[in-house]
Enzyme design. Structure first.
Site, PDB file in Angstrom:
ATOM      1  N   HIS A 219      36.110  45.182  46.654  1.00 58.45           N
ATOM      2  CA  HIS A 219      34.654  45.071  46.600  1.00 58.45           C
ATOM      3  C   HIS A 219      33.949  46.412  46.737  1.00 58.45           C
ATOM      4  O   HIS A 219      32.737  46.477  46.541  1.00 58.45           O
ATOM      5  CB  HIS A 219      34.159  44.086  47.674  1.00 58.45           C
ATOM      6  CG  HIS A 219      34.320  42.662  47.257  1.00 58.45           C
ATOM      7  ND1 HIS A 219      35.543  42.066  47.161  1.00 58.45           N
ATOM      8  CD2 HIS A 219      33.410  41.719  46.879  1.00 58.45           C
ATOM      9  CE1 HIS A 219      35.397  40.817  46.758  1.00 58.45           C
ATOM     10  NE2 HIS A 219      34.111  40.581  46.578  1.00 58.45           N
ATOM     11  N   LYS A 247      34.900  29.932  35.828  1.00 57.58           N
ATOM     12  CA  LYS A 247      36.073  30.318  35.042  1.00 57.58           C
ATOM     13  C   LYS A 247      37.349  30.156  35.886  1.00 57.58           C
ATOM     14  O   LYS A 247      38.370  29.678  35.394  1.00 57.58           O
ATOM     15  CB  LYS A 247      35.923  31.760  34.584  1.00 57.58           C
ATOM     16  CG  LYS A 247      36.923  32.137  33.524  1.00 57.58           C
ATOM     17  CD  LYS A 247      36.623  33.516  32.965  1.00 57.58           C
ATOM     18  CE  LYS A 247      37.646  33.875  31.898  1.00 57.58           C
ATOM     19  NZ  LYS A 247      37.398  35.198  31.332  1.00 57.58           N
ATOM     20  N   ASP A 248      37.283  30.552  37.149  1.00 58.69           N
ATOM     21  CA  ASP A 248      38.455  30.418  38.018  1.00 58.69           C
ATOM     22  C   ASP A 248      38.772  28.953  38.275  1.00 58.69           C
ATOM     23  O   ASP A 248      39.946  28.587  38.432  1.00 58.69           O
ATOM     24  CB  ASP A 248      38.227  31.148  39.345  1.00 58.69           C
ATOM     25  CG  ASP A 248      38.330  32.657  39.171  1.00 58.69           C
ATOM     26  OD1 ASP A 248      39.056  33.092  38.271  1.00 58.69           O
ATOM     27  OD2 ASP A 248      37.683  33.395  39.935  1.00 58.69           O
ATOM     28  N   GLU A 291      67.134  33.954  44.005  1.00 61.00           N
ATOM     29  CA  GLU A 291      66.146  33.216  43.242  1.00 61.00           C
ATOM     30  C   GLU A 291      65.698  34.058  42.053  1.00 61.00           C
ATOM     31  O   GLU A 291      65.772  35.281  42.076  1.00 61.00           O
ATOM     32  CB  GLU A 291      64.943  32.890  44.146  1.00 61.00           C
ATOM     33  CG  GLU A 291      65.265  31.826  45.177  1.00 61.00           C
ATOM     34  CD  GLU A 291      65.144  30.431  44.612  1.00 61.00           C
ATOM     35  OE1 GLU A 291      66.090  29.999  43.931  1.00 61.00           O
ATOM     36  OE2 GLU A 291      64.134  29.778  44.856  1.00 61.00           O
TER      37      GLU A 291
END
Lengths: 431, 190, 280
Positions: A219, A247-248, A291
């Site tokens: 920010h 949008k998110d 993994e």
């Protein structure tokens, strides 16, 4: 925050006024993800992944805390308590599958987030700190994921713990004592399982803390954008809310659809069958792999097969594996091109595409068995990986001729004739 | 929301009020869907704390009572809670029958608390109805309280020979679980 | 300074990797790795279609009961099933009394303590008990099976690549070792007490063919108990033991996905609404 035209929070009711004077939490939220945070208007869908990563972290913490209510971190019962969650606990199967696949999706999202940063050079000034904090998050994630994978105490858990702590055994002189200290014994057992559980519970909250710093650092200069041109005037930006919350929100929906499709219909696709066999210290699985999200690094580890004079191959592999991540911390100072976005850097773009393919190949090779020709190929792919960041990138950032940049974000979006209306760099804040 | 939307709409894009209403509707619907989704996620997150299937499965116990002499009691476990099984002496039965039922805090006769024809077998949970301590009186040598039944040492509740509350803070008699005689010497609880 | 250091580090790692590659490649060409018996003779599992497959998959309870019968009458002599309790069998469609009878008549008994003496003993299993193991412990299991440990079958279809298809292929895959194997890899021929099975990772499995002939089980529903059928049924049963919640997972999944698709569609429209009029 640092934009003069950013709107300021104005409490509307008496209650919010009262709260604002005592604990300005709504003001903080308004400035962070509300109408008070101006964001470039031209962000593409790759900029969705930061928020998605945050949500993936929340999913992991929530499902993890719940599973800790049913899981028992003791080598005698850990495997059975995991199956107890799968079979007897109400909705336990769903929570565990969500947690296991949530880890995979967290990494998918974070890898896309990192490669977005690489392509659009989000690590460059003035955003170096965001990049560095992001890498710290990534390292913490890897540690957390590794320890979490040990907890079900299956065969892969046990042998993963043994192999990964064995990496530290490669350190000259102090290696073996360090390995025993990490495990609290000569081999993974109750002591190791208990400490891994404790740290696996702790680290996500450390991650959450660093995420707050990461967002805070974001920010200060504000978000980067696909043109790489800094925000110049109000017309370059839109308020975060409602534009990017909407949008998110849509992006989250798509993410959840993919996540739930795997969770409910192919929950073991990304896991390894051997981890459904209880840990057995007397028998190693035929084919040990970590993994999938560790595969590229595992390929680099295994690529070193020859001693370099007095440095044993094992130590070289370990050093190279750590170096492959640590070198990213130096990226802001290795890439000196003044242009950020890969869209305007043809040479960089070409090599970036090669890097993406290279890392995908490394990933494939890391999951393949340790035999030829996979080892040879991983040597080639690892060589390119190091060369890309440490040799090629510094050189192309010197010799490359970038394409002409748009004057401003507004111009990039609306076209050249927008100059008159959008205003030049000297445009004063609208307020 | 709508206010901010119009901020960026230049004059040419004047929207009909119908369109605006339809748009508002979609936005509200989207947010409501998100809310419903968020709320339904809470269901598994909450119900996971309820007893799991293996716990619910342990719902019956069989006890051999052939060795319990009149005047004696045994403790056993049912659903991870203590159960007292007591073989009452004729004197204890008489003492319990003598009490006028109406005068009790939780009016119940000994008949109502035992099986027909087996009045001497008193089966109760060993859980004080006050705050859940285990009362004394089942094992040999333990204090049986002022009424010769059970005594809870936590807050001083006295139960009589039919395990009914007589004195102290407990609101109810000791609970009688569901039980039946499989034979003369075997009780099935639950 | 940073770039010079990086250049040197990069040169070192990349250079040494290229050298290693060169040496390895030369060795690979001059002495190509010899194929192993596993490479040439190991087979991937055969195709197996079960009703529980796919996102719409549901268990065929009749088949699960048949599979359970095969497990009970054949497999359970050696293989434990420690994560499944008798009470779980009610999910296969058995009534409470049937479950009780199955538990009480189980060949193995549940370890217990003699209430009179305190000595270790066994008792008849109850529905709430887990299926007792045929062997008291691992040592006993090995001793009874020529030093090979029969794996627990509760999770077997999740714990093997190929899942149910692997179980089915293994059970129907017993055959005589091919003559070619004896010629090319005499060391990989089954030794004493081992049996050739191309679906097993190292080709030689200690378990003798458990479904040696048709009809070793008599199905109560009249299905013809061929070897194929028994292998298929027990594989289906083992899918259930590995994940009894599979049906619920599929059902929940569809409800969640349909909800999410509608919500995301609305989310997309809301996103377009909010951005209407803003070029980006």
């Amino acid at each position: 925050m640092s934009f003069s035209w950013a709107k300021h929070y104005e409490p509307k009711s008496d209650l919010t006024k009262w709260l604002d004077e005592r604990l300005p939490l709504p003001r903080l939220v308004y400035g962070a993800i509300g109408g008070g945070y101006p964001v470039p208007r031209n962000l593409n869908y790759f900029w969705n992944f930061g928020v998605l990563a945050g949500i993936a972290l929340v999913i992991q913490i929530v499902t993890g805390i719940i599973m800790a209510m049913h899981y028992a971190p003791n080598a005698l019962v850990a495997f059975d308590s995991t199956e107890h969650i799968m079979r007897d606990v109400n909705w336990g199967w769903m929570l565990r599958y969500a947690h296991a696949n949530g880890a995979s999706f967290f990494f998918i999202v974070v890898y896309i987030h990192i490669f977005r940063g690489l392509y659009f050079s989000s690590y460059k000034a003035p955003r170096e700190m965001i990049w560095l904090l992001g890498l710290v998050i990534f390292l913490l994630m890897m540690a957390t994921a590794f320890m979490g994978y040990v907890l079900p105490w299956g065969q892969m858990s046990f042998w993963g713990a043994k192999v990964i702590t064995g990496l530290f055994g490669a350190i000259p002189l102090v290696g073996e004592p360090i390995q025993q200290w990490l495990l609290g014994g000569y081999a993974p057992d109750n002591a190791a399982l208990n400490r891994f559980f404790s740290l696996h519970y702790l680290l996500p909250f450390v991650i959450a803390g660093v995420v707050i710093l990461h967002i805070w650092a974001l920010h200060i200069p504000g978000s980067s954008n696909p043109t790489g041109v800094e925000v110049k005037s109000e017309s370059d930006t839109v308020p975060f809310h409602p534009y990017y919350t909407a949008k998110d929100g849509f992006g989250l929906g798509v993410f959840l659809i993919l996540f739930c499709a795997v969770l409910f219909f192919a929950p073991n696709m990304l896991g390894h069958p051997d981890n459904y066999i209880p840990a057995n210290p007397l028998s190693t699985p035929a084919h040990i792999v970590p993994e999938w999200y560790f595969w590229p690094f595992y390929a680099i580890l295994r690529a070193f097969t020859f001693d370099f004079f007095i440095v044993p191959a094992k130590l070289l592999g370990v050093l190279a594996m750590f170096a492959s991540i640590l070198l990213l911390f130096f990226l802001p100072w290795l890439d000196r091109s003044p242009v950020r976005s890969g869209n305007y850097r043809p040479l960089f773009r070409t090599f970036f595409i090669v890097l993406v393919i290279d890392v995908l190949i490394l990933g494939y090779l890391g999951g393949a068995p340790a035999e030829e020709p996979y080892v040879m190929l991983s040597q080639l792919a690892s060589a390119y990986y190091f060369a890309h960041f440490l040799i090629i990138l510094p050189i192309i950032s010197k010799i490359e001729k970038p394409k002409p940049l748009p004057f401003s974000i507004t111009e990039a979006v609306l076209g050249k004739d927008s100059h008159g209306t959008a205003g030049g760099p000297a445009l004063q804040p609208a307020e | 929301m709508a206010e901010q939307v119009t901020m960026y709409q230049d004059g040419s894009a004047a929207v009909e009020s119908d369109g605006v209403r339809r748009r508002d509707f979609i936005n509200i619907a989207a947010v409501s869907f998100a809310g419903v989704g968020g709320a339904s996620v809470l269901i598994p997150l909450i119900t996971q704390m309820a007893p799991s299937k293996d716990v619910l499965a342990l719902s019956s116990t069989e006890v051999d009572i052939s060795a319990v002499q009149p005047g004696q009691a045994i403790k056993t476990v049912f659903r991870k809670q203590p159960v007292f099984i007591r073989n009452l002496t004729p004197a204890e039965i008489a003492a319990a029958d003598k009490v006028p039922v109406d005068s009790l805090r939780d009016p119940q006769s000994l008949e109502e608390r035992t099986v027909d024809g087996k009045k001497n077998w008193l089966v109760t949970l060993g859980v004080c109805t006050h705050l859940g301590c285990v009362p004394l009186g089942a094992a040999q040598g333990e204090i049986k309280g002022e009424f010769g039944g059970y005594f809870c040492p936590c807050h001083g509740s006295h139960y009589d020979t039919a395990a009914r509350i007589r004195k102290g803070p407990a609101p109810k008699n000791l609970e009688v679980p569901e039980f039946s005689f499989l034979s003369d010497t075997v009780i099935k609880i639950g | 300074m940073i770039r010079i250091g990086a250049f040197l580090v990069g040169l070192f790692f990349s250079g040494w990797l290229l050298v290693s590659f060169g040496v390895g490649a030369a060795a690979y060409i001059s002495e190509p790795p010899q194929p192993t018996a596993e490479h040439e003779f190991h087979l991937h599992p055969k195709k197996l279609a079960l009703s529980s497959d796919g996102p719409m998959g549901k268990f065929d309870r009749q088949q699960l009961q048949r599979g359970f019968q095969v497990y009970k009458e054949v497999c359970s002599a050696c293989h434990s099933m420690r994560l499944v309790a008798f009470r779980n069998l009610s999910e296969l469609g058995y009534t409470e009394d049937e479950v009780k009878a199955i538990a009480a008549n189980w060949p193995a008994q549940t370890p217990s303590i003699d209430p009179a003496t305190g000595e270790a003993t066994t008792r008849k299993p109850l529905p709430s008990d887990y299926i007792p193991s045929p062997h008291a412990n691992e040592t006993a299991a090995r001793a009874a099976n020529n030093n090979a440990l029969p794996p627990d079958l509760s999770l077997i279809t999740k714990a093997r690549h190929g899942g149910a298809a692997y179980v089915y292929s293994l059970l129907t895959g017993y055959q005589d070792p091919p003559a070619e194997l004896a010629k090319k890899f005499p060391d990989s021929m089954p030794g004493p007490g081992l049996n050739y099975n191309p679906y097993f990772a190292n080709l030689n499995i200690a378990m003798a063919n458990p479904l040696g002939s048709d009809g070793i089980v008599t199905y109560s529903d009249g299905t013809n108990a061929t070897r194929e059928q028994m292998a298929k049924d027990v594989a289906a049963f083992l899918v259930w033991t590995a994940e009894p919640t599979l049906e619920k997972r599929h059902q929940t999944g569809w409800a969640v996905l349909i909800f999410l698709i509608i919500a995301t569609g609305l989310g997309y429209m809301a996103y377009r609404n909010v951005w209407a009029g803003v070029k980006h």
